[in-house]
Design an enzyme around this catalytic site. Structure first.
Site, mmCIF file in Angstrom:
data_model
loop_
_atom_site.group_PDB
_atom_site.id
_atom_site.type_symbol
_atom_site.label_atom_id
_atom_site.label_comp_id
_atom_site.label_asym_id
_atom_site.label_seq_id
_atom_site.Cartn_x
_atom_site.Cartn_y
_atom_site.Cartn_z
ATOM 1 N N CYS A 1 0.834 -1.200 0.000
ATOM 2 C CA CYS A 1 0.000 0.000 0.000
ATOM 3 C C CYS A 1 0.874 1.257 0.000
ATOM 4 O O CYS A 1 1.334 1.706 1.052
ATOM 5 C CB CYS A 1 -0.914 -0.012 1.218
ATOM 6 S SG CYS A 1 -1.875 1.496 1.365
ATOM 7 N N CYS B 1 -0.384 4.093 2.140
ATOM 8 C CA CYS B 1 -0.202 4.000 3.593
ATOM 9 C C CYS B 1 1.249 4.265 3.980
ATOM 10 O O CYS B 1 1.516 4.859 5.018
ATOM 11 C CB CYS B 1 -0.550 2.608 4.099
ATOM 12 S SG CYS B 1 -1.968 1.873 3.335
ATOM 13 N N ASP B 2 2.198 3.782 3.170
ATOM 14 C CA ASP B 2 3.592 3.736 3.610
ATOM 15 C C ASP B 2 4.547 4.645 2.837
ATOM 16 O O ASP B 2 5.709 4.770 3.208
ATOM 17 C CB ASP B 2 4.104 2.280 3.510
ATOM 18 C CG ASP B 2 3.253 1.339 4.360
ATOM 19 O OD1 ASP B 2 2.767 1.781 5.411
ATOM 20 O OD2 ASP B 2 3.062 0.175 3.955
#
Ligand code: NAP
Length: 310
Positions: free
Chosen positions: A132, A135-136
């Site tokens: 992801c 997200c990261d």
């Protein structure tokens, strides 16, 4: 208490089904699952959902879906369904040892990111390996990252990662991308994005303590391997439908998606309907998921009417 409708899943399909079922006064109970809001909650800008000409953030869009469903009386629970029984009616749904019974079920459990299956991929997940970018990506400021895949997700995530990373390398197993032309062009035009064509990842190197240090790439044209240093590896190689809960209950196709009747959300069990990515390996868009969610609620409402339940 026997329910008229239980909805399993809370992405665009599940929550649209909830809006329609609630407006039909069916008082739907929604089990939101382990990723409330679904895949859009790990996306940034959604630019192709109609009605938002300037785009909208994925999590915000899903909050709006939920609010709209709740406004009409949908009950949304942050619970994960652990077992179902569709062999007798009313149907049964369990959340661990809590048992629920219902006349109809709408399955909207979506799909999950596919991984390569390397040992290091799970060991280093969250430690330099990610599925992801949204997200990261933030953790890779001025770093060099690889992204695996040649579809729209890979292009979208690569483009997103250039906001942080100094270099983004797309690792694709062929010499031609699967992504739509507009997404390809966006990646080709980005000076931070580079390509490893005809390449797959054989191994990911690194430790849990220090993160990823590089990968071994395999050239698929001559079977030669080479080392490539990098700080992070992002997987964007497609998705697997979330159907393990239904393997014994439902008819699944060869890719494990739930089989629905052509032009409807009906499944082989009367009163069990499936919508969104769990039954669609082809379009897989928020708007198509929402569309089939609407269909599922209408199908459930008509089914209940025909059976004299409402
Ligand atoms: P996808 O279109 O199925 O692409 C998956 C990519 O991963 C392909 O390029 C495939 O290679 C590669 N791949 C699969 N398994 C692999 C493996 N084991 N090793 C190496 N590479 C592997 O999946 P997606 O990109 O997630 O997109 C799914 C759907 O969502 C598509 O319909 C797409 O249009 C849509 N989508 C749209 C947007 C948007 O419009 N904003 C954004 C994201 C996704 P091959 O090409 O060789 O098969």
């Amino acid at each position: 208490m026997n329910r008229k409708v239980i909805i399993i899943g809370s992405g665009p399909a599940g929550l649209t089904a909830a809006v329609y079922a609630a407006r039909a006064n069916l008082k739907p109970l929604v089990f939101e699952g382990s990723q409330p809001g679904g895949q859009l909650t790990i996306t940034t800008d959604v630019e192709n959902y109609p009605g938002f000409p300037d785009g909208i953030m994925g999590p915000e869009l899903m909050d709006l879906f939920r609010k709209q469903a709740q406004r009409f009386g949908a009950e949304c629970h942050f619970k994960h369904v652990s077992k179902v029984d569709f062999n007798q009616r009313p149907y049964k749904v369990w959340v661990v040892d809590e048992e629920y019974s219902t006349d109809t079920v709408i399955i909207a459990t979506g799909a999950t990111a596919r991984l390569l299956g390397l040992e290091a991929e799970t060991r280093l997940m969250g430690r330099g390996v990610s599925a992801c970018a949204t997200c990261d990506g933030f953790f890779y400021k001025d770093k060099k990252v690889l992204i695996v895949g040649g579809g729209d997700s890979a292009m979208e995530e690569a483009t997103f990662l250039t906001k942080f990373a100094s270099e983004v390398w797309i690792v694709h197993r062929r010499d031609e991308l699967r992504a739509s032309k507009i997404m390809q062009q966006r990646a080709f035009d980005n000076p931070k994005i580079h390509f490893h064509w005809n390449s797959t990842i054989l191994e990911i190197h690194g430790t849990v303590e220090s993160g990823v240090s590089g990968v071994t790439l395999l050239d698929t044209t001559n079977n030669e391997s080479r080392e490539e240093a990098c700080d992070g590896v992002f997987m964007a190689i497609g998705h697997i439908p979330n159907t393990s809960l239904f393997e014994d209950e439902m008819e699944l196709d060869k890719k494990k998606y739930i089989v629905t009747e052509n032009g409807s959300t009906a499944t082989k069990h009367p009163g069990v309907f499936a919508c969104g990515d769990v039954q669609d390996s082809y379009y897989r868009q928020a708007v198509t998921a929402a569309g089939t969610g609407c269909m599922a609620a209408i199908d459930a409402e008509r089914f209940l009417e025909e059976e004299g339940h409402s």
